[in-house]
Structure formats: C-alpha cells, structure tokens
Design a protein around this motif. Sequence first.
Motif, PDB file in Angstrom:
ATOM      1  N   GLY A  28       7.913  13.216   3.407  1.00 50.71           N
ATOM      2  CA  GLY A  28       8.094  12.283   4.505  1.00 50.71           C
ATOM      3  C   GLY A  28       6.940  12.331   5.484  1.00 50.71           C
ATOM      4  O   GLY A  28       6.522  11.300   6.025  1.00 50.71           O
ATOM      5  N   ALA A  29       6.410  13.538   5.741  1.00 50.88           N
ATOM      6  CA  ALA A  29       5.282  13.675   6.665  1.00 50.88           C
ATOM      7  C   ALA A  29       4.042  12.956   6.130  1.00 50.88           C
ATOM      8  O   ALA A  29       3.316  12.297   6.888  1.00 50.88           O
ATOM      9  CB  ALA A  29       4.974  15.153   6.902  1.00 50.88           C
ATOM     10  N   GLU A  30       3.801  13.066   4.835  1.00 50.18           N
ATOM     11  CA  GLU A  30       2.646  12.378   4.243  1.00 50.18           C
ATOM     12  C   GLU A  30       2.812  10.860   4.333  1.00 50.18           C
ATOM     13  O   GLU A  30       1.847  10.137   4.618  1.00 50.18           O
ATOM     14  CB  GLU A  30       2.485  12.797   2.781  1.00 50.18           C
ATOM     15  CG  GLU A  30       2.014  14.228   2.602  1.00 50.18           C
ATOM     16  CD  GLU A  30       1.994  14.659   1.144  1.00 50.18           C
ATOM     17  OE1 GLU A  30       1.059  15.382   0.764  1.00 50.18           O
ATOM     18  OE2 GLU A  30       2.916  14.273   0.405  1.00 50.18           O
ATOM     19  N   MET A  31       4.025  10.376   4.110  1.00 49.51           N
ATOM     20  CA  MET A  31       4.275   8.943   4.225  1.00 49.51           C
ATOM     21  C   MET A  31       4.105   8.472   5.670  1.00 49.51           C
ATOM     22  O   MET A  31       3.593   7.379   5.923  1.00 49.51           O
ATOM     23  CB  MET A  31       5.684   8.613   3.724  1.00 49.51           C
ATOM     24  CG  MET A  31       5.913   8.887   2.244  1.00 49.51           C
ATOM     25  SD  MET A  31       4.944   7.802   1.162  1.00 49.51           S
ATOM     26  CE  MET A  31       5.776   6.235   1.422  1.00 49.51           C
ATOM     27  N   ASP A  32       4.521   9.318   6.618  1.00 51.02           N
ATOM     28  CA  ASP A  32       4.349   8.969   8.034  1.00 51.02           C
ATOM     29  C   ASP A  32       2.870   8.809   8.378  1.00 51.02           C
ATOM     30  O   ASP A  32       2.475   7.836   9.035  1.00 51.02           O
ATOM     31  CB  ASP A  32       4.970  10.046   8.921  1.00 51.02           C
ATOM     32  CG  ASP A  32       6.484   9.996   8.938  1.00 51.02           C
ATOM     33  OD1 ASP A  32       7.043   8.974   8.505  1.00 51.02           O
ATOM     34  OD2 ASP A  32       7.103  10.974   9.379  1.00 51.02           O
ATOM     35  N   VAL A  33       2.062   9.785   7.954  1.00 47.53           N
ATOM     36  CA  VAL A  33       0.632   9.747   8.269  1.00 47.53           C
ATOM     37  C   VAL A  33      -0.018   8.508   7.666  1.00 47.53           C
ATOM     38  O   VAL A  33      -0.815   7.819   8.322  1.00 47.53           O
ATOM     39  CB  VAL A  33      -0.056  11.029   7.759  1.00 47.53           C
ATOM     40  CG1 VAL A  33      -1.572  10.907   7.872  1.00 47.53           C
ATOM     41  CG2 VAL A  33       0.430  12.244   8.541  1.00 47.53           C
ATOM     42  N   ARG A  34       0.321   8.211   6.408  1.00 43.55           N
ATOM     43  CA  ARG A  34      -0.278   7.055   5.750  1.00 43.55           C
ATOM     44  C   ARG A  34       0.144   5.754   6.442  1.00 43.55           C
ATOM     45  O   ARG A  34      -0.681   4.833   6.619  1.00 43.55           O
ATOM     46  CB  ARG A  34       0.153   7.026   4.278  1.00 43.55           C
ATOM     47  CG  ARG A  34      -0.479   5.904   3.460  1.00 43.55           C
ATOM     48  CD  ARG A  34      -1.980   5.982   3.508  1.00 43.55           C
ATOM     49  NE  ARG A  34      -2.627   4.965   2.674  1.00 43.55           N
ATOM     50  CZ  ARG A  34      -3.756   4.347   2.993  1.00 43.55           C
ATOM     51  NH1 ARG A  34      -4.378   4.646   4.126  1.00 43.55           N
ATOM     52  NH2 ARG A  34      -4.279   3.461   2.175  1.00 43.55           N
ATOM     53  N   THR A  35       1.404   5.669   6.853  1.00 42.45           N
ATOM     54  CA  THR A  35       1.874   4.462   7.533  1.00 42.45           C
ATOM     55  C   THR A  35       1.149   4.275   8.858  1.00 42.45           C
ATOM     56  O   THR A  35       0.749   3.159   9.214  1.00 42.45           O
ATOM     57  CB  THR A  35       3.392   4.526   7.777  1.00 42.45           C
ATOM     58  OG1 THR A  35       4.063   4.797   6.539  1.00 42.45           O
ATOM     59  CG2 THR A  35       3.914   3.212   8.339  1.00 42.45           C
ATOM     60  N   GLU A  36       0.988   5.364   9.608  1.00 41.07           N
ATOM     61  CA  GLU A  36       0.277   5.273  10.888  1.00 41.07           C
ATOM     62  C   GLU A  36      -1.168   4.848  10.681  1.00 41.07           C
ATOM     63  O   GLU A  36      -1.727   4.102  11.502  1.00 41.07           O
ATOM     64  CB  GLU A  36       0.340   6.620  11.614  1.00 41.07           C
ATOM     65  CG  GLU A  36       1.733   7.038  12.048  1.00 41.07           C
ATOM     66  CD  GLU A  36       2.309   6.140  13.122  1.00 41.07           C
ATOM     67  OE1 GLU A  36       1.556   5.318  13.681  1.00 41.07           O
ATOM     68  OE2 GLU A  36       3.520   6.247  13.414  1.00 41.07           O
ATOM     69  N   GLU A  37      -1.790   5.310   9.614  1.00 38.28           N
ATOM     70  CA  GLU A  37      -3.160   4.880   9.318  1.00 38.28           C
ATOM     71  C   GLU A  37      -3.214   3.378   9.066  1.00 38.28           C
ATOM     72  O   GLU A  37      -4.123   2.682   9.556  1.00 38.28           O
ATOM     73  CB  GLU A  37      -3.686   5.627   8.091  1.00 38.28           C
ATOM     74  CG  GLU A  37      -3.965   7.105   8.316  1.00 38.28           C
ATOM     75  CD  GLU A  37      -4.376   7.805   7.036  1.00 38.28           C
ATOM     76  OE1 GLU A  37      -4.330   7.154   5.965  1.00 38.28           O
ATOM     77  OE2 GLU A  37      -4.757   8.983   7.100  1.00 38.28           O
ATOM     78  N   LEU A  38      -2.250   2.874   8.311  1.00 37.17           N
ATOM     79  CA  LEU A  38      -2.242   1.445   7.998  1.00 37.17           C
ATOM     80  C   LEU A  38      -1.957   0.591   9.227  1.00 37.17           C
ATOM     81  O   LEU A  38      -2.389  -0.561   9.305  1.00 37.17           O
ATOM     82  CB  LEU A  38      -1.196   1.164   6.914  1.00 37.17           C
ATOM     83  CG  LEU A  38      -1.453   1.810   5.549  1.00 37.17           C
ATOM     84  CD1 LEU A  38      -0.245   1.631   4.642  1.00 37.17           C
ATOM     85  CD2 LEU A  38      -2.695   1.211   4.897  1.00 37.17           C
ATOM     86  N   LEU A  39      -1.221   1.147  10.190  1.00 41.47           N
ATOM     87  CA  LEU A  39      -0.857   0.402  11.392  1.00 41.47           C
ATOM     88  C   LEU A  39      -1.814   0.655  12.545  1.00 41.47           C
ATOM     89  O   LEU A  39      -1.565   0.200  13.664  1.00 41.47           O
ATOM     90  CB  LEU A  39       0.566   0.772  11.826  1.00 41.47           C
ATOM     91  CG  LEU A  39       1.690   0.426  10.848  1.00 41.47           C
ATOM     92  CD1 LEU A  39       3.017   0.935  11.380  1.00 41.47           C
ATOM     93  CD2 LEU A  39       1.750  -1.072  10.600  1.00 41.47           C
TER      94      LEU A  39
ATOM     95  N   THR B 163       0.828  -1.208   0.000  1.00 44.74           N
ATOM     96  CA  THR B 163       0.000   0.000   0.000  1.00 44.74           C
ATOM     97  C   THR B 163       0.859   1.253   0.000  1.00 44.74           C
ATOM     98  O   THR B 163       0.528   2.248  -0.667  1.00 44.74           O
ATOM     99  CB  THR B 163      -0.938  -0.002   1.219  1.00 44.74           C
ATOM    100  OG1 THR B 163      -1.714  -1.199   1.232  1.00 44.74           O
ATOM    101  CG2 THR B 163      -1.870   1.195   1.188  1.00 44.74           C
ATOM    102  N   LEU B 164       1.973   1.244   0.736  1.00 41.12           N
ATOM    103  CA  LEU B 164       2.857   2.418   0.777  1.00 41.12           C
ATOM    104  C   LEU B 164       3.470   2.687  -0.590  1.00 41.12           C
ATOM    105  O   LEU B 164       3.566   3.848  -1.022  1.00 41.12           O
ATOM    106  CB  LEU B 164       3.953   2.211   1.822  1.00 41.12           C
ATOM    107  CG  LEU B 164       3.539   2.328   3.285  1.00 41.12           C
ATOM    108  CD1 LEU B 164       4.709   1.994   4.205  1.00 41.12           C
ATOM    109  CD2 LEU B 164       3.013   3.729   3.584  1.00 41.12           C
ATOM    110  N   VAL B 165       3.912   1.638  -1.264  1.00 44.16           N
ATOM    111  CA  VAL B 165       4.503   1.831  -2.595  1.00 44.16           C
ATOM    112  C   VAL B 165       3.440   2.340  -3.563  1.00 44.16           C
ATOM    113  O   VAL B 165       3.698   3.245  -4.365  1.00 44.16           O
ATOM    114  CB  VAL B 165       5.134   0.518  -3.097  1.00 44.16           C
ATOM    115  CG1 VAL B 165       5.653   0.686  -4.523  1.00 44.16           C
ATOM    116  CG2 VAL B 165       6.277   0.088  -2.175  1.00 44.16           C
ATOM    117  N   ASP B 166       2.250   1.791  -3.495  1.00 42.05           N
ATOM    118  CA  ASP B 166       1.163   2.259  -4.365  1.00 42.05           C
ATOM    119  C   ASP B 166       0.799   3.708  -4.043  1.00 42.05           C
ATOM    120  O   ASP B 166       0.505   4.491  -4.953  1.00 42.05           O
ATOM    121  CB  ASP B 166      -0.050   1.352  -4.183  1.00 42.05           C
ATOM    122  CG  ASP B 166      -1.177   1.691  -5.151  1.00 42.05           C
ATOM    123  OD1 ASP B 166      -0.969   1.545  -6.368  1.00 42.05           O
ATOM    124  OD2 ASP B 166      -2.251   2.117  -4.688  1.00 42.05           O
TER     125      ASP B 166
END
Length: 347
Positions: A91-102, A80-83
Amino acid sequence: MEADVRDLFDEDALFDPFDDGPDGDFDPEAAAQVTVGAPLTAEEAAPKAAAAPAVDTRTAQERFRDLLKETPGQRCVMLTLVDYAREPKTGAEMDVRTEELLRYGFSIYSPVVFRELLEEAGALRYMLLDDEGNEIAVDEAAGGVAGEADAQSGMDDAAAETVVAGSDVAVGAVSGAASSSARAAVGVAAGVVGAAVAGAADVATGAADAEPVLRSEQYFDGEETVELEFLEVADERPGLWVATPEGLEVVDEQDDAGEIRKLLAAEPQYLDIYHQILDFCCEEGGRSAKEIDRLVNDSPLLEEPRRYSGYFVGRLERKGALEWRGGWCTTQVGRDMIEEALAAAAQ
C-alpha cells in the motif's frame, strides 16, 4: 381612506375544522368536496416490497472501461497504477506512485480512493500472504475472520458493556471493520481520573492470521482496585496490491498512437496546428499556456470558426500526446507522431 383588509374576507365562508355542519351532523357530500386527492386503493395502501438490489452483470473489463470513461481527467493515473501493479506492491508503494502521478495534477481522490475505485472495477485486487509467502485463499481468509468473531463472542460482558461497582464507568465496545485498504482502530477510555481501558482492533478483510488475545488491566478508582478485561488483536501482516488479468487486458489494449492518428485524420484542416503545438512543447520543461497562445492564436486557420489554443491542447492531452508537468510537455507517443510526420514529409 383605504379599505380595511378584514372586510375582504367572508368569515362564514372560511373553513372551520371543528365545525360538523350547520346542524352539528356529519355531511358526507361536504366532506367529499374538501377531500384533497382520491383515497388510496387497497393495492396502493398495501406496503410495497423492497425492490431487489440491481445486479451488475458487466465483466471486469467493462467496469474498468466504464470507469475510465466516467473519469477522463484521471484516466492516465488509473491506467498507470494498474500497469505499475503488474508485480505485487505494498500500500505504501502504491501511495508513493499515486502521489507522483498527481504531483502536477489535481484530484479530489486520495491514493486510497483510487485503489478502492480500481478494486471495485475489477482492475486491482488485494491479496494476503501467510508466513511462507503463499497467498491466502478468499474462503480461508473469510474463515479466519469468522473464527475471530467466535472468539470475541465470549467477551460480551466485558467488551460490550461493563459497569464497575462504586463508579459510573460504562465501557462500550465498538467493532471495527475495514476494506482491504484500511484499518479501524478502536479505543474506549473510562471517565475516571487515572483510569483507562484500552481496546484495540485491527480487523481487515481476510485477516486470517490475527489471533485475538484476552488481556486485563487494573486501576484504583479511589476506593477499590478494579480489574477490567479486554480483547487485543495482534497486528496483521500487510497485504499486497496486484493488477488483475482483466485490468491488465484493458491497459494493454490502449492505443494512444492510434487515437492520436484518428484525431488528426478527423480534423485535417488543423493538422499543421497540431504538429506545431507538439513540436513546440518538446522543449525541456514544456511550454506555458500563454506561449502556446502566442504560437497559434493568430493563425488564419483559426479564424472561421474561431478557435484558440486550448481547443487543441485539451484534445491532445485526452489522447495522451500532451501532459502537464509544470508546463505542457509532449509525451513520448506525441514525439513519435512528430517523427511520423517528418518521415512522411521527406518521402
């Protein structure tokens, strides 16, 4: 009366490292008998050359696929992160998305570690942009870092070690280097009341536009005014994370529906159990493990061999048909499987 333990030892038979023999002469035969192990040969005694580091010859696609196999519990998060990074993200946007997935899952990996793993696997890359928004080439960025190193080399006396007359102040410079997803900040404080020496570094991979600036600061140590100089590196414009073509190729080749069909075809005797669980978990908010237990654990199909609901839930989760969101929920691909089963039954 029990025997004295000292009587069990023959003192004459004990080894004395300071005894050269009965006549005080070295006995080579006796020495050979007490030698532990055979002496080293010339080849064994010679220092061995350090082995060359192993070269990873796998393609980026192979590294990414292997990473997914090695971390099956985080497979969905990584894909999902790669997509998500098809378009460049901060980096902040990737952090938020990762936290949502976790949010409903557990992982020992932080968002930064997820990006580092994906970057090493060749699925993500970090790019730096110039003032016009154009990407900075890797060799150009490396040249910028080399230029900074040259600029700092002239400051060895001030940044490496400074001894101030009349006081015991020594300032050690610490060089900070970070990966594309981290920054190292360095500060050294003098051990005199009211005295401070500020040193800051914001060195990133390919930080081409960070211009080193020489600054000075004065303080009074009680006897005299001392001026210290230090390097200050300007803040670098944050880079962006973007999926690589190789990473997107692996994402696009995923076929969850096909994997679910293979699972159902491999265990046709449990087809009804799988369908029951998928349909049951379509409820808003999902179902708890106990509810699924009550649904299928008493089924005669699970008597021999004895199976429990966890057996089926785990397999459906790994194939992408179920996911945990505070309860077990059927994914869209799982719902599609239910629709296929209903259509097939209607024919």
